[in-house]
Design an enzyme around this catalytic site. Sequence first.
Site, PDB file in Angstrom:
ATOM      1  N   ASP A 156      -8.013   2.551  -7.445  1.00 56.12           N
ATOM      2  CA  ASP A 156      -9.304   2.590  -6.758  1.00 56.12           C
ATOM      3  C   ASP A 156      -9.890   3.997  -6.867  1.00 56.12           C
ATOM      4  O   ASP A 156      -9.576   4.884  -6.081  1.00 56.12           O
ATOM      5  CB  ASP A 156      -9.127   2.200  -5.295  1.00 56.12           C
ATOM      6  CG  ASP A 156     -10.452   2.203  -4.532  1.00 56.12           C
ATOM      7  OD1 ASP A 156     -11.487   2.537  -5.127  1.00 56.12           O
ATOM      8  OD2 ASP A 156     -10.429   1.865  -3.323  1.00 56.12           O
ATOM      9  N   SER A 215       0.860  -1.181   0.000  1.00 53.79           N
ATOM     10  CA  SER A 215       0.000   0.000   0.000  1.00 53.79           C
ATOM     11  C   SER A 215       0.897   1.232   0.000  1.00 53.79           C
ATOM     12  O   SER A 215       2.112   1.129   0.205  1.00 53.79           O
ATOM     13  CB  SER A 215      -0.901   0.003   1.240  1.00 53.79           C
ATOM     14  OG  SER A 215      -0.110   0.145   2.414  1.00 53.79           O
ATOM     15  N   GLU A 274     -11.103  -0.701  -9.304  1.00 54.84           N
ATOM     16  CA  GLU A 274     -12.179  -0.670  -8.295  1.00 54.84           C
ATOM     17  C   GLU A 274     -13.257   0.261  -8.829  1.00 54.84           C
ATOM     18  O   GLU A 274     -13.065   1.485  -8.874  1.00 54.84           O
ATOM     19  CB  GLU A 274     -11.642  -0.174  -6.968  1.00 54.84           C
ATOM     20  CG  GLU A 274     -12.689  -0.081  -5.876  1.00 54.84           C
ATOM     21  CD  GLU A 274     -12.782  -1.340  -5.030  1.00 54.84           C
ATOM     22  OE1 GLU A 274     -13.772  -1.485  -4.280  1.00 54.84           O
ATOM     23  OE2 GLU A 274     -11.865  -2.173  -5.117  1.00 54.84           O
ATOM     24  N   ASP A 305      -1.560  -2.108  -3.758  1.00 57.50           N
ATOM     25  CA  ASP A 305      -2.949  -2.088  -3.322  1.00 57.50           C
ATOM     26  C   ASP A 305      -3.600  -0.745  -3.641  1.00 57.50           C
ATOM     27  O   ASP A 305      -3.027   0.082  -4.339  1.00 57.50           O
ATOM     28  CB  ASP A 305      -2.990  -2.394  -1.823  1.00 57.50           C
ATOM     29  CG  ASP A 305      -4.293  -3.047  -1.390  1.00 57.50           C
ATOM     30  OD1 ASP A 305      -5.167  -3.244  -2.256  1.00 57.50           O
ATOM     31  OD2 ASP A 305      -4.423  -3.364  -0.199  1.00 57.50           O
ATOM     32  N   HIS A 306      -4.780  -0.527  -3.077  1.00 60.81           N
ATOM     33  CA  HIS A 306      -5.648   0.612  -3.376  1.00 60.81           C
ATOM     34  C   HIS A 306      -4.881   1.913  -3.650  1.00 60.81           C
ATOM     35  O   HIS A 306      -4.103   2.368  -2.825  1.00 60.81           O
ATOM     36  CB  HIS A 306      -6.612   0.856  -2.215  1.00 60.81           C
ATOM     37  CG  HIS A 306      -7.576  -0.269  -1.997  1.00 60.81           C
ATOM     38  ND1 HIS A 306      -8.853  -0.273  -2.510  1.00 60.81           N
ATOM     39  CD2 HIS A 306      -7.432  -1.437  -1.317  1.00 60.81           C
ATOM     40  CE1 HIS A 306      -9.463  -1.395  -2.161  1.00 60.81           C
ATOM     41  NE2 HIS A 306      -8.630  -2.119  -1.432  1.00 60.81           N
TER      42      HIS A 306
END
Length: 288
Positions: free
Chosen positions: A256, A174, A286, A221-222
């Site tokens: 995202d 992240s 996302e 990640d996001h």
Amino acid sequence: MSVQGTTAFVAFPAALSPPSAGAPLPASVASPLPLRVAAATAAVSDASTASPTLGGGCLALATAATAAAVAAHGGRRRVRAAPLRQRVVATATATEDKRFPILSKRPAGTGGFPNLPESIHPGVLTGKALEDMLDWAKQNEFAIPAVNCVSTSSINSCLEAARKMDSPIMIQFSSGGSQFYAGKGLDNKEYHACIAGAVAGAYHVRAMAEQYGVPVILHTDHCSKKLLPWLDGLLDANERYFERHGEPLFSSHMIDLSEEPLEENIELCVQYLTRMAKMNVGLEMELG
């Protein structure tokens, strides 16, 4: 790629670099040794006291030490080859196998995955190997565990667990975990620490995954809209790595934009995917 040491030489005049206490004297230093060393050392001490400033001190040091060396030889100037000091310079040497571009000639780890598609190998999976891994998991109806890591120890723990379970794994970072990986002392202006931490973590994963014999999907990640500069930096790193090794540094990234309007979300993702597709980087979106 394998990194090998190459020696480069830089010469320094002996009079400007007197040996430390207890160190053996170079064979090229002329006799009488005690007289020359004592005279040079005394001259250096006097010069340092007389010229405390950096510029004056260096000039006086060179002048006094040279004069002392000449005096120690009875006023005779003799031209001698200067002793050489060494420094190691790392140079990259291309190898035929692009699968393991980080480690040297140490044997790579071997995985025990006879049922996996042929393209899948120990180490970071990219391109077709990434697609085959995800397709194989879908066909066999299982999920690949994805673990956010923040340090070398957490990465190694994941690799060890995957090896013991004889399983592939996803290791991801992240933005916050990447910054933590880089350390609190690194400035995060323009997401510098986040970028540096993720890149450093990626190199560690690449170096160790093949030794543990584990197929790894290396992911981030996001990434919200405000974090896109972080992703931009990682894509820069991917492009540089792809240019040298024919594959990206990371397997894939996640964007995202679920907080943004759907149309804007898709439009931005298309722009990023266009850039990522040129180096075979996967994209996770996302939508909401």
